[in-house]
Design a protein around this motif. Structure first.
Motif, PDB file in Angstrom:
ATOM      1  N   LYS A  36     -57.198  46.350 -40.006  1.00 40.36           N
ATOM      2  CA  LYS A  36     -55.748  45.319 -39.752  1.00 40.36           C
ATOM      3  C   LYS A  36     -55.519  45.600 -38.796  1.00 40.36           C
ATOM      4  N   GLY A  37     -55.990  45.571 -36.838  1.00 42.21           N
ATOM      5  CA  GLY A  37     -55.226  45.384 -36.189  1.00 42.21           C
ATOM      6  C   GLY A  37     -55.922  45.325 -35.137  1.00 42.21           C
ATOM      7  N   SER A  54     -61.968  53.492 -33.368  1.00 42.04           N
ATOM      8  CA  SER A  54     -60.157  53.625 -34.114  1.00 42.04           C
ATOM      9  C   SER A  54     -59.243  52.109 -33.699  1.00 42.04           C
ATOM     10  N   LYS A  55     -58.429  52.350 -34.659  1.00 41.31           N
ATOM     11  CA  LYS A  55     -57.317  51.566 -34.284  1.00 41.31           C
ATOM     12  C   LYS A  55     -56.119  52.034 -33.046  1.00 41.31           C
ATOM     13  N   ILE A  56     -55.830  50.738 -32.173  1.00 36.25           N
ATOM     14  CA  ILE A  56     -55.399  51.277 -31.460  1.00 36.25           C
ATOM     15  C   ILE A  56     -53.776  51.464 -31.850  1.00 36.25           C
ATOM     16  N   CYS A  98     -52.820  49.023 -23.111  1.00 38.22           N
ATOM     17  CA  CYS A  98     -51.193  48.575 -22.947  1.00 38.22           C
ATOM     18  C   CYS A  98     -51.205  47.212 -23.734  1.00 38.22           C
ATOM     19  N   GLN A  99     -52.212  46.449 -23.521  1.00 31.98           N
ATOM     20  CA  GLN A  99     -51.350  45.131 -23.686  1.00 31.98           C
ATOM     21  C   GLN A  99     -51.260  44.785 -25.676  1.00 31.98           C
ATOM     22  N   VAL A 100     -51.744  45.861 -26.097  1.00 30.11           N
ATOM     23  CA  VAL A 100     -51.336  46.076 -27.806  1.00 30.11           C
ATOM     24  C   VAL A 100     -50.225  46.828 -27.968  1.00 30.11           C
ATOM     25  N   GLN A 101     -49.913  47.909 -26.846  1.00 33.53           N
ATOM     26  CA  GLN A 101     -48.564  48.611 -27.171  1.00 33.53           C
ATOM     27  C   GLN A 101     -47.654  48.200 -26.412  1.00 33.53           C
TER      28      GLN A 101
END
Length: 805
Positions: A36-37, A54-56, A98-101
């Motif tokens: 789910k990511g 590994s999911k971010i 960084c975009q995801v977070q």
């Protein structure tokens, strides 16, 4: 996916805080429905298997280090790292993280690693307390700075904030300038504060800070700060050691300034970690993980740069093998290669393969032949370490090299024989080098790693080579130590006569134990070759002489060798043991051991128990026929009674077979009756069948068996170790290995063919020898052999009164 920007190595941090290489592949960031990511996926370049998924996570703190590393933790004790081949690929994946977070890619850490308890306290703090404000970098404020650095170590949040503050505005360089001022003024208080500050900064565990602190401009000042430990009366002299005592030796001048700087930096950082910093406590072991990683990746870079410099390595090998090179220079060259091979262990598998293939192509193995034969102990030890790296990497490569040698050199200087001789001549009282070399030899002769599909004949060819050229060198100490059994007995009984190679010498006993361990391994893994060698050399008889050694561990090694042979359940071995009467030294040792309940006793009992459980008929018959009177008194185990029971069961089966034959024999016609002989009880015995079908030790009808040999055949001496037991086979080496089997003459006691009153049986006095077929052996005992047999009994050199007691 073939884009080299996305090519990465995956590392995980193990329990020892060392990075383990998990493989090489290509990384991508994509949405994974199951997780789910957006997730990081790494697929192996070799087979496309999934190395990492590994999911971010929005709450995970990712760090970018040294432009090509991304490091993060997925669990409390599970750290991961991606090492990119190119900086562009690292930047691309970093931007995605960084975009995801929702973070600025300009940062080198996406967020503070906050655990739940820390987060609760963080929410309760006023907003201004989130910031770490550094005091001005002045002498008067050193104590305040030291207190600040020490106070943040227990808080992950504040450690991150402090690290960011120290990296801004060149603060670290200003601190190190203050160190020079304090040292010039001999300001001990300020120096003690700087020690606390620098030590605390190291424990912040930030790669960006390390890059500044370990640069050429700063590293010696960092070392200087760490000399002034407040707990010491006098400061240490680490800088003096690094600049004057520790000399950087360039065996061949290194022209690449970047490579030379990287080597210097790695050595000094390793010195800081291993020598200067105290061993971290159990609560601090994670504080220096980034320092360990810094050293690890430096070593990878050094090996890669050296390997790519073909001119440098070619020159090193040329000098190493040049006869004109003096011993001191050669010693430096060998030590360089030892360190070089040690550094290579940091490489990922495919790069390590290329590294060792490069060394092999340049001639590392012929070079080792030269240096392993040198008198210098340090050089030989370093060469052994290099050889171990090569064997562990590719035993096949070493085997291929040594099999090509006999065409161009003498047996004495073959690489494997050089290794064997170094093992035999190890001067270390504990034989540390010999143990290491024995392990390497075991690897080389292990068929389990000779199964390469590209070379299916490797096993056959190499074992033939080894037994032809090398086995005789390996067994020299064993054969020399057992050549004269009497000498070893004299030494054991306190005689002044000393055999210089007697196994009762402790160091010799250790060496013989190593050799026996290797031979025992051969028995288990080399069927044909070792069997032939044992028979030709009558090796088991020689080994069993060591049962007399005063060193129990050596006697156990000899027993283990015999146990492994019997464990093969090979009738070829069993006939050799029976004909050679090789249970005699084992049983004598058991009787000498008496009632002592020790390892030797247990090992011997286990040997006989194995024979009983596996129902090895030929050995059971031999043991009961020859030794049961000596063993029947041993009742603390049921082993020997069990052997006797097995013997009786087999005897009953043979009797049933005989009875069935007698019933069938009545229908034989007159011609077939010529193939029947009669004993004194009138029982018919069939001798037209092969003799093996009727083991001679099981039936009473065999007790009168005797071979009438022709006059031109050699009469073998008969062994009679006691008055109670008559051994029925000659004991030359040829008889033992079966080469003169036709001349082995069964012998019975003088009265075995006589009537109960001692007079010759009627069947023993026919006027002429009956005509029989080739497969028949007459069961007649001639009275005129009695004197000859008695004389042999009296002159037998193998009498052992212990066995008859």
């Amino acid at each position: 996916m073939s884009d080299t920007r996305r090519r990465v190595k995956v590392y995980t941090l193990n329990e020892d805080r060392q990075w383990d290489d998990r493989g090489t592949g290509h990384v991508s960031s994509t949405f994974v429905e199951r997780l789910k990511g957006i997730s990081l996926l790494v697929r192996a370049e070799s087979d496309g298997s999934l190395l990492l998924e590994s999911k971010i996570s929005p709450n995970t703190a990712y760090q970018k280090q040294q432009d090509t590393l991304i490091v993060w933790s997925e669990a409390e004790n599970y750290d991961l790292a991606l090492s990119f081949q190119e900086k562009a690929g690292c930047d691309e994946i970093w931007e995605k993280i960084c975009q995801v977070q929702g973070k600025d890619p300009a940062l080198e850490i996406t967020q503070d690693p906050i655990d739940e308890s820390e987060e609760e306290r963080f929410e309760e703090m006023p907003e201004t307390s989130h910031l770490v404000e550094l005091p001005p970098c002045e002498l008067a404020r050193l104590e305040e700075i030291a207190d600040l650095v020490t106070s943040v170590l227990s808080s992950p949040i504040r450690r991150e904030k402090l690290a960011l503050a120290l990296m801004s505005e060149g603060y670290m360089k200003k601190l190190l300038q203050l160190f020079q001022v304090c040292e010039d003024l001999d300001n001990r208080e300020g120096l003690h504060h700087l020690y606390e500050i620098i030590r605390g900064v190291l424990f912040l565990n930030k790669a960006a800070l390390f890059e500044v602190m370990f640069s050429d401009d700063c590293i010696m000042d960092v070392v200087g700060c760490l000399e002034f430990d407040p707990s010491l009366v006098q400061p240490k002299k680490h800088r003096e050691f690094l600049t004057k005592t520790a000399k950087f030796k360039e065996v061949i001048p290194i022209t690449d300034s970047e490579l030379r700087q990287k080597i210097h930096q790695t050595y000094r950082v390793q010195y800081i970690q291993d020598i200067i910093l105290p061993t971290p406590s159990v609560f601090e072991e994670n504080f220096l993980s980034t320092l360990t990683s810094f050293i690890f990746f430096n070593k990878v870079e050094i090996v890669s740069m050296l390997q790519e410099d073909e001119k440098f390595l070619t020159e090193v090998f040329a000098q190493l093998t040049d006869e004109a090179t003096d011993d001191g220079k050669r010693r430096e060259l060998v030590n360089f290669f030892k360190e070089f091979c040690a550094f290579s262990q940091t490489l990922q598998p495919q790069n390590r393969d290329a590294f060792f293939k490069t060394l092999a192509n340049l001639g590392i193995l012929p070079a080792l032949e030269i240096v392993m034969g040198m008198d210098d102990l340090q050089v030989r030890a370093a060469a052994t370490d290099i050889f171990s790296y090569l064997v562990e990497f590719s035993p096949s490569m070493v085997r291929e090299f040594v099999m090509q040698e006999p065409q161009q050199t003498d047996d004495d200087v073959l690489l494997i024989n050089v290794v064997i001789k170094q093992m035999i001549c190890d001067s270390d009282p504990e034989l540390g080098g010999a143990v290491q070399l024995m392990g390497l030899l075991r690897t080389l002769i292990d068929p389990e790693n000779m199964l390469a599909p590209t070379n299916k004949t490797e096993k056959t060819e190499f074992l033939s080579f080894f037994y032809k050229y090398c086995m005789q060198v390996l067994t020299v100490p064993l054969l020399a130590s057992t050549v004269d059994e009497k000498n070893c007995k004299d030494l054991q009984e306190g005689s002044t006569k000393i055999n210089p190679v007697c196994p009762d010498n402790f160091q010799t006993a250790q060496l013989l134990a190593l050799i026996l361990e290797l031979l025992t391994f051969c028995v288990e893994h080399h069927t044909y070759h070792i069997k032939t060698y044992i028979m030709n050399k009558d090796l088991l008889r020689r080994v069993l002489v060591l049962m007399n050694s005063k060193h129990t561990f050596l006697a156990l090694c000899a027993l283990r060798f015999m146990r492994r042979i019997i464990g093969q359940k090979d009738e070829y071995y069993n006939r050799y043991i029976v004909k050679g009467n090789l249970f005699e030294p084992v049983i004598n040792t058991l009787l000498d051991n008496g009632t002592r309940y020790n390892l030797l006793n247990s090992a011997i009992i286990e040997l006989f128990e194995f024979i009983k459980v596996e129902d090895i008929k030929s050995l059971i018959a031999h043991i009961i026929d020859n030794y049961y009177k000596a063993l029947e008194s041993i009742e603390y185990v049921q082993t020997f009674k069990g052997l006797k029971g097995r013997y009786e069961q087999e005897k009953d089966r043979q009797t049933l077979r005989l009875n069935r034959y007698r019933r069938d024999a009545r229908t034989l016609d007159e011609d077939e009756d010529e193939e029947m002989w009669f004993n004194e009880d009138g029982e018919a015995i069939e001798k037209s069948r092969p003799e093996e079908e009727f083991p001679e030790s099981y039936g009473k009808y065999m007790e009168a068996k005797k071979v009438k040999e022709s006059d031109n055949k050699e009469n073998f001496p008969k062994r009679t170790p006691t008055g109670s037991f008559k051994f029925t086979f000659s004991h030359s080496a040829g008889a033992a290995n079966g080469t003169n089997g036709a001349n082995c003459k069964p012998v019975t006691s003088p009265t075995s063919a006589a009537s109960p009153n001692g007079s010759p049986a009627k069947s023993a006095t026919p006027p002429a020898t009956p005509v029989v077929k080739t497969a028949m052996v007459g069961l007649v005992d001639y009275p005129d052999d009695e004197d000859e047999e008695d004389e042999d009994e009296e002159q037998s050199p193998r009498k052992r009164p212990r066995l008859g007691s």
